[in-house]
Design a protein around this motif. Sequence first.
Motif, mmCIF file in Angstrom:
data_model
loop_
_atom_site.group_PDB
_atom_site.id
_atom_site.type_symbol
_atom_site.label_atom_id
_atom_site.label_comp_id
_atom_site.label_asym_id
_atom_site.label_seq_id
_atom_site.Cartn_x
_atom_site.Cartn_y
_atom_site.Cartn_z
ATOM 1 N N GLN A 84 0.851 -1.188 0.000
ATOM 2 C CA GLN A 84 0.000 0.000 0.000
ATOM 3 C C GLN A 84 0.886 1.236 0.000
ATOM 4 O OE1 GLN A 84 -3.128 0.041 -0.534
ATOM 5 N NE2 GLN A 84 -3.280 -2.179 -0.491
ATOM 6 N N PRO A 85 1.180 1.771 -1.165
ATOM 7 C CA PRO A 85 2.010 2.966 -1.185
ATOM 8 C C PRO A 85 1.313 4.134 -0.483
ATOM 9 C CG PRO A 85 1.134 2.485 -3.375
ATOM 10 C CD PRO A 85 0.776 1.328 -2.503
ATOM 11 N N ALA A 86 2.096 5.156 -0.191
ATOM 12 C CA ALA A 86 1.600 6.271 0.614
ATOM 13 C C ALA A 86 0.387 6.968 -0.018
ATOM 14 C CB ALA A 86 2.739 7.273 0.832
ATOM 15 N N ASP A 87 0.205 6.825 -1.352
ATOM 16 C CA ASP A 87 -0.899 7.532 -1.997
ATOM 17 C C ASP A 87 -2.011 6.570 -2.452
ATOM 18 O OD1 ASP A 87 0.566 6.237 -3.842
ATOM 19 O OD2 ASP A 87 0.731 7.921 -5.264
ATOM 20 N N SER A 88 -2.144 5.419 -1.765
ATOM 21 C CA SER A 88 -3.119 4.426 -2.211
ATOM 22 C C SER A 88 -4.549 4.860 -1.873
ATOM 23 C CB SER A 88 -2.832 3.098 -1.543
ATOM 24 O OG SER A 88 -3.230 3.166 -0.190
ATOM 25 N N PRO A 89 -5.559 4.290 -2.570
ATOM 26 C CA PRO A 89 -6.955 4.619 -2.263
ATOM 27 C C PRO A 89 -7.326 4.285 -0.813
ATOM 28 C CG PRO A 89 -6.807 3.290 -4.272
ATOM 29 C CD PRO A 89 -5.438 3.359 -3.703
ATOM 30 N N LEU A 90 -6.784 3.162 -0.281
ATOM 31 C CA LEU A 90 -7.111 2.800 1.103
ATOM 32 C C LEU A 90 -6.654 3.884 2.070
ATOM 33 C CD1 LEU A 90 -6.383 -1.031 1.272
ATOM 34 C CD2 LEU A 90 -8.568 0.114 1.667
ATOM 35 N N ARG A 91 -5.479 4.432 1.800
ATOM 36 C CA ARG A 91 -4.986 5.490 2.681
ATOM 37 C C ARG A 91 -5.886 6.720 2.592
ATOM 38 N NH1 ARG A 91 0.195 7.572 5.073
ATOM 39 N NH2 ARG A 91 -0.474 9.673 5.586
ATOM 40 N N ALA A 92 -6.324 7.040 1.367
ATOM 41 C CA ALA A 92 -7.188 8.198 1.180
ATOM 42 C C ALA A 92 -8.493 8.016 1.962
ATOM 43 C CB ALA A 92 -7.474 8.389 -0.308
ATOM 44 N N GLU A 93 -9.038 6.782 1.920
ATOM 45 C CA GLU A 93 -10.280 6.515 2.669
ATOM 46 C C GLU A 93 -10.058 6.699 4.161
ATOM 47 O OE1 GLU A 93 -12.572 2.861 1.950
ATOM 48 O OE2 GLU A 93 -11.670 2.869 -0.052
ATOM 49 N N LEU A 94 -8.913 6.182 4.626
ATOM 50 C CA LEU A 94 -8.606 6.272 6.050
ATOM 51 C C LEU A 94 -8.445 7.733 6.462
ATOM 52 C CD1 LEU A 94 -8.140 4.554 8.545
ATOM 53 C CD2 LEU A 94 -5.708 4.499 7.978
ATOM 54 N N SER A 96 -9.910 10.301 5.087
ATOM 55 C CA SER A 96 -11.206 10.984 5.148
ATOM 56 C C SER A 96 -11.964 10.522 6.395
ATOM 57 C CB SER A 96 -11.992 10.756 3.854
ATOM 58 O OG SER A 96 -12.854 9.654 3.972
ATOM 59 N N TRP A 97 -11.775 9.244 6.750
ATOM 60 C CA TRP A 97 -12.403 8.755 7.979
ATOM 61 C C TRP A 97 -11.851 9.501 9.195
ATOM 62 C CZ3 TRP A 97 -10.495 6.457 12.424
ATOM 63 C CH2 TRP A 97 -11.457 5.890 13.268
ATOM 64 N N ALA A 98 -10.523 9.702 9.212
ATOM 65 C CA ALA A 98 -9.899 10.383 10.343
ATOM 66 C C ALA A 98 -10.412 11.820 10.453
ATOM 67 C CB ALA A 98 -8.372 10.360 10.182
ATOM 68 N N ARG A 99 -10.613 12.468 9.292
ATOM 69 C CA ARG A 99 -11.144 13.838 9.309
ATOM 70 C C ARG A 99 -12.553 13.853 9.899
ATOM 71 N NH1 ARG A 99 -8.188 14.656 4.568
ATOM 72 N NH2 ARG A 99 -9.848 13.812 3.288
ATOM 73 N N ARG A 100 -13.356 12.850 9.500
ATOM 74 C CA ARG A 100 -14.743 12.788 10.028
ATOM 75 C C ARG A 100 -14.728 12.527 11.531
ATOM 76 N NH1 ARG A 100 -15.696 9.516 5.636
ATOM 77 N NH2 ARG A 100 -16.263 7.704 6.892
#
Lengths: 135, 306
Positions: A84-94, A96-100
């Motif tokens: 999972q590279p630093a710019d993966s979709p899973l990281r992006a989801e995480l 946005s979850w952290a922001r919420r």
Amino acid sequence: MVEYRIDRRSGVATYVQIVQQTKQALRLGLLEPGDRLPTAREVVEATAINPNTVLKAYRELEREGLVEARRGLGTFVRRTLGAQPADSPLRAELESWARRARAAGLDREDVDALFGSVLDQHFPKPDELFPEGDQ
Amino acid sequence: MSSTSTTPAVALEATGLGKRYGRKAAPALDDCSFRLPAGRISALVGPNGAGKSTLLALAAGLLHPTAGTLRVLGAAPGELRDRVAYLGQNKPLYPQLTIADTLRMGAELNPSRWDAAYAARIVEEGALHPGQKIRGLSGGQRTRVALALALGKRPALMLLDEPMADLDPLARHDLMGTLMADAAEHGTTVLMSSHIVSELADVCDHLLLLGGGRIRLGGGIDDLLAAHTLVTGRGTAADLAPHTVVESRPAGRGLTALIRREGPVDPAWQTEEPSLEELLLAHLRSPDAPALLTPATTTAPLAVQA
């Protein structure tokens, strides 16, 4: 080239810190198959630790099949971890979850506890060492 | 870690070594026997006056023993002076010389082995200019020049007496890094005395603890730590037999003790592996605890293995 950071106060054995930081670099995609790890000389020059400590860490990584030593050339990454590279979709989801979670008023410890509990639910660790008196 | 075929497996071997500075004074070293395997980075530790500086000066061939023998790289001390580097506590350098002159002196004194590029690089890494006079340098800068002088001769054995005592944390870190890089590249054996245990724990893989003129603990640090256990529980020191109790202190209604294990420990005791600092402090506080030298650090009574 990765750089190791040795925390003298952490209580974690120095060679374990090198193993953990290498794995972290593999997970984040900072190291990929074919990349060369720094030589023992380079690591000890930067960190002022005993050369045998570095060799011990590299042997452990080799034992786990993550790197291989090529005679006269150095130690090279064989496979990656997590992929999972630093710019993966899973990281992006995480993210946005952290922001919420933050917007919902959770603080760092709340998030830590929540994340840890979900993590434990989906990634059980059968051989985990339980703290004393907790069995 | 390369080692040339001429490097013997034993860097330093003392047999019944003794040194007395006067008839009335207590001996600095007394019937001291040990062996330092080649390629180790060894910490020479002990209370003030334990004989650390004496042992280093004997190995450098600057002092002569009053009893016993000391073999350095398989020869008499001083015989292989071009392969042994010694850095004394006060780092004697000529204050009126420039750095360049000092390094040229190193080249002239070590014609066969001098590595000018390497010595110059160690100086440059400290942002020092070759034209600067030694007189104008700080303690840390002087240590760097002295280390360049010592490493420039590409020694097989480095003897360092309190090398980092007067250095700030950054200079200490940098110079230790330089020393470790040299050991990684050339398999240099290092014996260094120090009081700063936390610093030694990172750098050294071997320990020689001096006390009462002899080695009280000697061997690979991992092996020495593994031979000891910290135990805590309700019981008395007598309950810990057959283990050797190095030090025991009351803890509530029970005690906590550092033991040298003889067989498994009764599970009624809570056990932990000691840190290097705990191991050293316990032995320093208990000067009467029996000595322990691991097999590679003991002098064999008969032939030396090749």
